[in-house]
Design an enzyme around this catalytic site. Structure first.
Site, mmCIF file in Angstrom:
data_model
loop_
_atom_site.group_PDB
_atom_site.id
_atom_site.type_symbol
_atom_site.label_atom_id
_atom_site.label_comp_id
_atom_site.label_asym_id
_atom_site.label_seq_id
_atom_site.Cartn_x
_atom_site.Cartn_y
_atom_site.Cartn_z
ATOM 1 N N CYS A 44 0.832 -1.205 0.000
ATOM 2 C CA CYS A 44 0.000 0.000 0.000
ATOM 3 C C CYS A 44 0.868 1.257 0.000
ATOM 4 C CB CYS A 44 -0.919 0.004 1.214
ATOM 5 S SG CYS A 44 -1.982 1.476 1.286
ATOM 6 N N ASN A 48 -1.412 -9.852 -9.375
ATOM 7 C CA ASN A 48 -2.436 -8.827 -9.185
ATOM 8 C C ASN A 48 -2.104 -7.643 -10.089
ATOM 9 O OD1 ASN A 48 -3.015 -6.371 -6.616
ATOM 10 N ND2 ASN A 48 -4.541 -7.216 -7.984
ATOM 11 N N GLY A 49 -3.159 -7.030 -10.642
ATOM 12 C CA GLY A 49 -2.950 -5.813 -11.422
ATOM 13 C C GLY A 49 -3.448 -5.901 -12.850
#
Length: 332
Positions: free
Chosen positions: A87, A198-199
């Site tokens: 994050c 992811n992405g």
């Protein structure tokens, strides 16, 4: 389903579980120190067994805090605990955790080991491929190798680096280019690890393509903004072939997949009624539904009615009645 702030709360997880029995659901990130010092841990850890399999993600950089928080996660009944190393938000940076931790591989290793030593459930790491100017293959593989040596076997990799200055969290999900090759290469060079990507993945076809080489695929915003795209996931990804049905009881029991979006909502309504009776505001329960009819006639009116009227749901007779009224605006 990726951990998303203000999105993947327990109500969203319940709603998505009605669509799929098998997808792995992540919580919003919970800061370990906040969990340890709050008076009501149910605010962070509350969930229903129906949501399982579910993972709770922790944020922090203190091994002792993370270990103690992990014990609470396990006791609450989650099947896995995950450490956030990806994050990029200012709040997370100010706490010196999230993506910042990729620059401190030894701290991450210590945190992971403390967490895993304290619980019997798996502990995983969610990270980026790099951060700021630390974006080389050597940096990424050294990070993974260090955490692997501490005992970590499960990595979920957002295939973008994070820019800690100059980009917002939203921009950090879109602006840095995707480098899927980093994720595929780390799996090829360390095949003993469980690697998920992811992405930028938005279709089940893309999921299937990634799964030819990798162990998992994590979906973020697409699952929130267009949840119906998960409708065929159990059949196509998990080979669980069940009939479709419009019967809410069969959907809730997992005996059938929802045949239509409206039948999915009918299955969600008993939960809405139960939660509103406990005092949960309609605004929280309906916000997860905004994208359900994406692309269909009336979708905008459906979304607008829920958004505008949920603060005054009592005027319609409650949240359930409001959702039913909004459903009349959509053609399916």
């Amino acid at each position: 389903i990726a951990p998303m702030l203000d999105c993947t709360d327990r109500h969203e997880r319940y709603f998505l579980r009605l669509i799929s029995k098998h997808i792995l659901l992540y919580s919003e990130m919970v800061v370990a120190s906040g969990l340890l010092h709050c008076d009501n841990t149910d605010m962070f850890l509350g969930h229903e067994e129906f949501e399982q399999p579910a993972v709770l993600q922790l944020g922090g950089n203190n091994p002792d805090y993370l270990a103690r928080a992990s014990k609470l996660v396990e006791k609450a009944g989650f099947k896995e605990v995950n450490l956030n190393c990806g994050c990029p938000s200012d709040r997370v940076q100010n706490g010196n955790f999230g993506a910042c931790l990729m620059k401190s591989k030894n701290i991450v290793a210590d945190c992971f080991k403390a967490m895993q030593d304290s619980v019997s459930i798996p502990v995983s790491i969610k990270c980026r491929i790099g951060v700021d100017d630390f974006d080389s293959w050597e940096f990424f593989t050294d990070f993974v190798q260090t955490i692997k040596e501490a005992g970590c076997k499960v990595f979920i990799v957002h295939a973008r680096k994070a820019w800690l200055k100059g980009l917002s969290p939203k921009e950090n999900r879109e602006v840095p280019p995707l480098h899927y090759e980093f994720v595929h290469r780390i799996k090829a060079e360390m095949p003993e690890l469980n690697i998920s990507i992811n992405g930028g993945i938005k279709t089940l076809g893309q999921v299937q393509e990634q799964l030819t080489d990798l162990d998992g695929v994590m979906i973020g915003r697409e699952a929130y903004e267009n949840p119906w795209f998960l409708h065929d996931a159990d059949e196509l990804i998990f080979n669980d072939i069940r009939p479709e049905s419009t019967d809410a009881a069969e959907i809730i029991a997992g005996k059938a997949r929802p045949k239509t979006r409206k039948s999915l909502l009918e299955a969600y309504l008993p939960y809405v009624e139960r939660e509103t009776s406990k005092g949960c505001p309609a605004t929280i329960l309906v916000k997860h539904l905004y994208g359900l009819f994406a692309g269909l006639p009336g979708a905008r009116k459906f979304r607008q009615m829920l958004s505008n009227e949920s603060p005054r749901a009592e005027n319609f007779g409650g949240a359930v009645a409001l959702i039913r009224k909004a459903m009349e605006l959509v053609q399916e």
